[in-house]
Design a protein around this motif. Structure first.
Motif, short mmCIF file in Angstrom:
data_model
loop_
_atom_site.label_atom_id
_atom_site.label_comp_id
_atom_site.label_asym_id
_atom_site.label_seq_id
_atom_site.Cartn_x
_atom_site.Cartn_y
_atom_site.Cartn_z
N ASP A 87 0.83 -1.21 0.00
CA ASP A 87 0.00 0.00 0.00
C ASP A 87 0.86 1.26 0.00
OD1 ASP A 87 -2.23 -1.54 -0.03
OD2 ASP A 87 -2.85 -1.13 2.04
N GLY A 90 2.02 1.84 -3.35
CA GLY A 90 0.92 2.39 -4.15
C GLY A 90 0.77 3.88 -3.94
N GLN A 93 3.54 5.71 -5.74
CA GLN A 93 3.28 5.82 -7.17
C GLN A 93 2.30 6.94 -7.47
OE1 GLN A 93 4.79 4.30 -9.57
NE2 GLN A 93 3.56 5.21 -11.21
N THR A 146 1.46 7.36 -14.41
CA THR A 146 0.09 6.91 -14.21
C THR A 146 -0.89 8.01 -14.56
OG1 THR A 146 0.91 5.60 -12.38
CG2 THR A 146 -1.46 5.83 -12.56
N THR A 154 -6.44 4.15 -7.61
CA THR A 154 -5.49 3.59 -6.64
C THR A 154 -5.71 4.19 -5.26
OG1 THR A 154 -3.80 3.21 -8.33
CG2 THR A 154 -3.05 3.36 -6.04
N LEU A 158 -6.78 2.42 -1.76
CA LEU A 158 -5.99 2.54 -0.55
C LEU A 158 -6.84 3.01 0.63
CD1 LEU A 158 -2.71 4.19 -1.94
CD2 LEU A 158 -3.00 1.84 -1.13
#
Length: 298
Positions: A87, A90, A93, A146, A154, A158
């Protein structure tokens, strides 16, 4: 006339008979008393042996319970730390510099090239990413990184996962506290029973010392289990709450961006990136501690 010698002999024999009877009575009473003492001693030994056997059975059950608790901790945290690590990556990112550049540029002051400072000034430099973002918004591949929609997805994932995980952590900690409280209460009761049996003579001083030492030794294991649970809980909860707060904050900015409002994610992105770096270090430390524990460490 009666013979005085015969009378004296008869009286003497009667006296001897009475004396012999008293001797027999005393012997019988002594044997009875001895029998009672032996019986009491045997009963005392029997009670002591029964108590010892009961104590051993209790310790075996406690040891099994302790082993089960350790295995459950290994299983749970063995899955918890890698999931939390994933996570954090993530969130990293979603807060990547190229992504932040498109967001802050795409939502910068409109017509930024004519802002204060002129061409080449601060305003125009802030506006440069805006032109790039507008031009490439329909082509994420050209911008690299992204897409905004993907990052928002995302972040929502999360947030959802973080809320569930926090609830799970809190429920587990509540249950762990209850179990520890029950174990401590049972331990105190067993120590009190040992003292009571020593006081009434069931336990000798040596047996009392041995029972107390073993009882305290077993409870020391539970103390270490509880301390490890506390450290893992507080660390994971702190990281998870921080991750959730930053994901929600960034998602709010994403939502404002898609609605056309003027916002900036640069500062939040920098803060999230810093948080992830520090949190990952903590997670890695806990993973190493867990690995040592699984391999038989303290």
């Amino acid at each position: 006339k009666s013979c005085p010698i015969g009378s004296n002999h008869q009286r003497s024999m009667q006296a001897m008979e009475r004396g012999l009877i008293w001797v027999l009575v005393v012997i019988a009473l002594a044997r009875i008393a001895a029998g009672v003492s032996v019986r009491k001693a045997l009963e005392g030994r029997s009670r002591g042996a029964g108590t010892a056997a009961s104590g051993l059975a209790t310790r075996v059950a406690e040891w099994r319970s302790f082993v089960d608790a350790e295995e459950e901790d290994k299983r749970f945290w063995g899955g918890q730390w890698p999931a939390l690590e994933a996570d954090l990556h993530g969130l990293q990112q979603a807060a990547a510099p190229e992504h932040r550049g498109r967001l802050s540029g795409g939502t910068g002051a409109g017509g930024g090239s004519s802002g204060r400072g002129g061409v080449g000034g601060p305003a125009s430099r802030r506006a440069e990413p805006a032109a790039s973002a507008v031009e490439t918004r329909s082509s994420p591949a050209a911008a690299g990184g992204t897409s905004l929609a993907s990052a928002s997805t995302t972040l929502r994932s999360l947030c959802d996962a973080g809320k569930v995980r926090i609830e799970e952590l809190e429920a587990r900690e509540k249950d762990a506290k209850r179990i520890y409280h029950d174990k401590r209460t049972a331990h105190q009761q067993r120590v009190a029973q040992i003292e009571e049996r020593f006081a009434n003579g069931t336990f000798s001083a040596a047996f009392r010392a041995n029972e107390t030492r073993q009882e305290n030794h077993l409870f020391d294991y539970w103390e270490r289990v509880r301390e490890r649970q506390r450290v893992q809980y507080t660390t994971s909860l702190k990281v998870q709450q921080g991750l959730l707060a930053r994901a929600e904050s960034m998602l709010e900015v994403h939502d404002k961006t898609t609605s056309g409002k003027v916002v900036s994610i640069r500062e939040q992105g920098d803060a999230s990136a810093d948080f992830c770096e520090q949190a990952l270090a903590e997670v890695h430390a806990q993973k190493m501690a867990l690995r040592t524990f699984v391999q038989g460490g303290a």
